[in-house]
Design an enzyme around this catalytic site. Sequence first.
Site, PDB file in Angstrom:
ATOM      1  N   LYS A  52       0.841  -1.207   0.000  1.00 53.05           N
ATOM      2  CA  LYS A  52       0.000   0.000   0.000  1.00 53.05           C
ATOM      3  C   LYS A  52       0.874   1.255   0.000  1.00 53.05           C
ATOM      4  O   LYS A  52       0.601   2.215  -0.721  1.00 53.05           O
ATOM      5  CB  LYS A  52      -0.902   0.014   1.242  1.00 53.05           C
ATOM      6  CG  LYS A  52      -2.088  -0.930   1.145  1.00 53.05           C
ATOM      7  CD  LYS A  52      -2.868  -0.914   2.444  1.00 53.05           C
ATOM      8  CE  LYS A  52      -4.114  -1.777   2.368  1.00 53.05           C
ATOM      9  NZ  LYS A  52      -5.135  -1.269   1.446  1.00 53.05           N
ATOM     10  N   GLU A 171       2.342  -2.081  13.476  1.00 56.27           N
ATOM     11  CA  GLU A 171       2.766  -0.748  13.935  1.00 56.27           C
ATOM     12  C   GLU A 171       3.496  -0.064  12.793  1.00 56.27           C
ATOM     13  O   GLU A 171       4.420  -0.631  12.200  1.00 56.27           O
ATOM     14  CB  GLU A 171       3.711  -0.849  15.147  1.00 56.27           C
ATOM     15  CG  GLU A 171       4.092   0.541  15.654  1.00 56.27           C
ATOM     16  CD  GLU A 171       5.210   0.537  16.700  1.00 56.27           C
ATOM     17  OE1 GLU A 171       4.969   1.002  17.821  1.00 56.27           O
ATOM     18  OE2 GLU A 171       6.315   0.078  16.381  1.00 56.27           O
ATOM     19  N   ALA A 183      16.817   9.151  16.108  1.00 55.86           N
ATOM     20  CA  ALA A 183      16.279   7.977  16.822  1.00 55.86           C
ATOM     21  C   ALA A 183      17.244   6.791  16.748  1.00 55.86           C
ATOM     22  O   ALA A 183      17.409   6.059  17.721  1.00 55.86           O
ATOM     23  CB  ALA A 183      14.919   7.599  16.242  1.00 55.86           C
TER      24      ALA A 183
HETATM   25  P1  0O2 Z   1      11.768  -1.671  19.110  1.00 58.04           P
HETATM   26  O1  0O2 Z   1      12.965  -2.516  19.238  1.00 58.04           O
HETATM   27  O2  0O2 Z   1      12.016  -0.457  18.227  1.00 58.04           O
HETATM   28  O3  0O2 Z   1      10.534  -2.414  18.721  1.00 58.04           O
HETATM   29  P2  0O2 Z   1       4.978  -0.108  23.611  1.00 58.04           P
HETATM   30  O4  0O2 Z   1       6.084  -0.436  24.579  1.00 58.04           O
HETATM   31  O5  0O2 Z   1       5.466  -0.040  22.204  1.00 58.04           O
HETATM   32  O6  0O2 Z   1       3.794  -0.996  23.679  1.00 58.04           O
HETATM   33  P3  0O2 Z   1       4.815   2.671  24.028  1.00 58.04           P
HETATM   34  O7  0O2 Z   1       6.148   2.940  24.660  1.00 58.04           O
HETATM   35  O8  0O2 Z   1       3.662   3.492  24.489  1.00 58.04           O
HETATM   36  O9  0O2 Z   1       4.364   1.200  24.158  1.00 58.04           O
HETATM   37  O10 0O2 Z   1       4.938   2.817  22.485  1.00 58.04           O
HETATM   38  P4  0O2 Z   1       5.462   4.025  21.670  1.00 58.04           P
HETATM   39  O11 0O2 Z   1       5.650   5.223  22.508  1.00 58.04           O
HETATM   40  O12 0O2 Z   1       4.545   4.131  20.503  1.00 58.04           O
HETATM   41  O13 0O2 Z   1       6.928   3.552  21.235  1.00 58.04           O
HETATM   42  C1  0O2 Z   1       7.163   2.321  20.676  1.00 58.04           C
HETATM   43  C2  0O2 Z   1       8.387   2.316  19.781  1.00 58.04           C
HETATM   44  O14 0O2 Z   1       8.757   3.650  19.387  1.00 58.04           O
HETATM   45  C3  0O2 Z   1       9.631   1.767  20.432  1.00 58.04           C
HETATM   46  O15 0O2 Z   1       9.592   0.379  20.293  1.00 58.04           O
HETATM   47  C4  0O2 Z   1      10.740   2.421  19.592  1.00 58.04           C
HETATM   48  O16 0O2 Z   1      10.862   1.783  18.338  1.00 58.04           O
HETATM   49  C5  0O2 Z   1      10.178   3.791  19.363  1.00 58.04           C
HETATM   50  N1  0O2 Z   1      10.552   4.731  20.425  1.00 58.04           N
HETATM   51  C6  0O2 Z   1       9.735   5.237  21.383  1.00 58.04           C
HETATM   52  N2  0O2 Z   1      10.399   6.094  22.169  1.00 58.04           N
HETATM   53  C7  0O2 Z   1      11.668   6.153  21.707  1.00 58.04           C
HETATM   54  C8  0O2 Z   1      12.857   6.885  22.108  1.00 58.04           C
HETATM   55  O17 0O2 Z   1      12.868   7.649  23.066  1.00 58.04           O
HETATM   56  N3  0O2 Z   1      13.986   6.666  21.368  1.00 58.04           N
HETATM   57  C9  0O2 Z   1      14.013   5.819  20.300  1.00 58.04           C
HETATM   58  N4  0O2 Z   1      15.161   5.669  19.634  1.00 58.04           N
HETATM   59  N5  0O2 Z   1      12.910   5.100  19.917  1.00 58.04           N
HETATM   60  C10 0O2 Z   1      11.773   5.271  20.596  1.00 58.04           C
HETATM   61  P5  0O2 Z   1      10.346  -0.589  21.324  1.00 58.04           P
HETATM   62  O18 0O2 Z   1       9.438  -1.709  21.622  1.00 58.04           O
HETATM   63  O19 0O2 Z   1      10.869   0.195  22.484  1.00 58.04           O
HETATM   64  O20 0O2 Z   1      11.573  -1.109  20.577  1.00 58.04           O
END
Ligand code: 0O2
Length: 236
Positions: A52, A171, A183
């Site tokens: 998509k 996601e 990031a």
């Molecule tokens: P990975 O390895 O990237 O998958 P969630 O824990 O996802 O259920 P949350 O924290 O409310 O709940 O989700 P959010 O805020 O949507 O963030 C999820 C993902 O966004 C993270 O996945 C990261 O990929 C990215 N992210 C969020 N905050 C940050 C940050 O401060 N720095 C960076 N570099 N990435 C961020 P995961 O699962 O942490 O890791």
Amino acid sequence: MNINMNPNSELVQSAVNVPNLVQVPEALINQAHEFQMAIMMYTCAIREVKTKLEVLNDELSLRNQRNPIEMIKSRVKRPVSIVEKLHRRGLPISTESMVQNLDDVAGIRVICSFVDDIYTVANMLVSQDDITVVTIKDYIRNPKPNGYRSYHLIIEIPVFFSETKKNMRVEVQIRTIAMDFWASLDHQLKYKKDIGDAADRISEELRQCADVIAATDQRMLAIRKDIEAQGGTVRK
Ligand code: 0O2
């Protein structure tokens, strides 16, 4: 749909006898198959959403003479990360629990050229009638306190298999090249934990870098709009 990770579980007792080889518990085989099936389904959901996005990019790049999407990356969460996340939240470690509780097993990252491209792509994606929006988090208009900026969507998409249709969650993180640069480095720096008293100072440095990057993103967008206002086109 349960994967019972407890080694003392009765599952281990119902073994399939393989002559001269290890005894593989039948239930374990079933659980592994169930997990594999789920991961296959998430992989297919990624493929659907990616297509998509590629279609949108092709059309928009013809219409506007430039690509709104620079790159699309995707991944299925690693089993160890799935187990860690379920464990951290105190949830059962099973395929069923993963499907019910985790929204980011299938993940797509869309890297856009300019900030306005993010909203264009996101709005076009969610207005497609087979997509259901579960949540939207706009960390661009509302950055995280550490400076993190990105647009996050959890969407549900139907995927058709041989005998069933499954609504799969994916996601989608959409951000500019600059936001992705920050990031990625922020993610790498998270592993450097033993920094003691310097932690606050370094966090503040990182946040300031994120602000500089966001300001630069806005200036680049203004430059593009200026060029367009002069009747010029930004070539892909
Ligand atoms: P990975 O390895 O990237 O998958 P969630 O824990 O996802 O259920 P949350 O924290 O409310 O709940 O989700 P959010 O805020 O949507 O963030 C999820 C993902 O966004 C993270 O996945 C990261 O990929 C990215 N992210 C969020 N905050 C940050 C940050 O401060 N720095 C960076 N570099 N990435 C961020 P995961 O699962 O942490 O890791």
